[in-house]
Design an enzyme around this catalytic site. Structure first.
Site, PDB file in Angstrom:
ATOM      1  CG  ASP A 178     -11.312   5.612   7.760  1.00 17.70           C
ATOM      2  OD1 ASP A 178     -12.198   6.122   8.496  1.00 17.70           O
ATOM      3  OD2 ASP A 178     -11.533   4.632   7.035  1.00 17.70           O
ATOM      4  CE1 TYR A 231      -4.051  -2.020   1.167  1.00 18.57           C
ATOM      5  CE2 TYR A 231      -2.342  -3.292   2.287  1.00 18.57           C
ATOM      6  CZ  TYR A 231      -3.644  -3.170   1.817  1.00 18.57           C
ATOM      7  OH  TYR A 231      -4.527  -4.213   2.000  1.00 18.57           O
ATOM      8  NE  ARG A 254     -10.296   1.230   8.386  1.00 18.67           N
ATOM      9  CZ  ARG A 254     -11.211   0.708   9.197  1.00 18.67           C
ATOM     10  NH1 ARG A 254     -11.705   1.434  10.186  1.00 18.67           N
ATOM     11  NH2 ARG A 254     -11.634  -0.525   9.044  1.00 18.67           N
TER      12      ARG A 254
END
Length: 244
Positions: free
Chosen positions: A93, A79, A198
């Site tokens: 988030d 990511y 997250r």
């Protein structure tokens, strides 16, 4: 881009998911597309959920290749994204608004890079309450929305690489003379199945003596599948309708 596709025999589709879509939105759109334009009623599934606000690689399987979903899902993922240091949200988030602010004046670039190194390797991570994990038979996010959150036990994950790409200071919210600065941290992470980026934002903020949330996330790789080889749902639609 590979074509023609043999959806009936089975395909592995590399989709670049748009923000705002759930992973199931993408699956349902493709299933409906195949039925409407090719008169195919097939099994369609995805190999690894992406949160609605995240973008990037979604591996979607059709037909007999749905049997390999668990195999693909278990592979390492990569990511890129951004953490905002100095504030938190309930979901870690931008699904929820900021609920608290924290100091950042003590944080240096060296501290940020040192903190990242501490998360490399095998660690235990507590998943977010706003997640699809089941707690006592119910989805955690359902409990969280009702204020009935229960503790989720930590899970073992593995982070092979946690690289800091860029660090910058930005103005925080509030009146000009009272504004508290925030720090944006761009990162690249290679990690195991089950890693919640997250939750990593939450833990990263705590490791810096502050708070943090995830403001952007893009999945770029699952195993050997890479986003560079992917296509959007609209591009797939043109192929299905024979216009590309």
């Amino acid at each position: 881009m590979k074509k023609p596709f043999d959806f009936a025999a089975g395909e592995v589709l590399l989709i670049d998911k748009l923000p705002g879509w759930t992973s199931f939105d993408a699956v349902n759109r493709i299933r409906a597309m195949l039925k409407r334009h090719l008169n195919l009623k097939l099994k369609v599934g995805h190999a690894g959920t992406l949160d609605p606000l995240a973008t990037g690689l979604l591996v979607i399987c059709t037909g007999k290749f749905t049997k390999r979903i668990d195999e693909f899902q278990a592979q390492e993922k990569e990511y890129t994204g951004t953490f905002v240091i100095g504030a938190t949200t309930p979901s870690f988030d931008l699904e929820h608004e900021v609920d608290a602010h924290f100091p950042v004046s003590h944080i240096t670039h060296e501290m940020i890079r040192d903190a990242a190194e501490k998360f490399v390797g095998g660690i235990e991570q507590v998943p977010p309450m706003f997640s699809a994990i089941k707690v006592e038979g119910r989805r955690a996010y359902e409990l969280a929305r009702k204020g009935e959150g229960s503790a989720i036990p930590p899970r073992k994950i593995f982070i092979r690489e946690f690289g800091i790409v860029a660090v910058r200071t930005i103005a925080g919210p509030g009146e000009a003379e009272k504004k508290e600065s925030l720090i944006e941290v761009d990162f690249r992470i290679s990690c195991s199945k089950g890693t919640y980026i997250r939750a990593l934002a939450r833990d990263f903020g705590r490791a810096l003596g502050s708070g943090a949330y995830l403001s952007a996330l893009r999945r770029t790789r699952i195993g050997e599948f890479r986003i560079e080889d992917g296509m959007t749902i609209d591009q797939l639609g043109l192929i299905v309708m024979g216009r590309e």
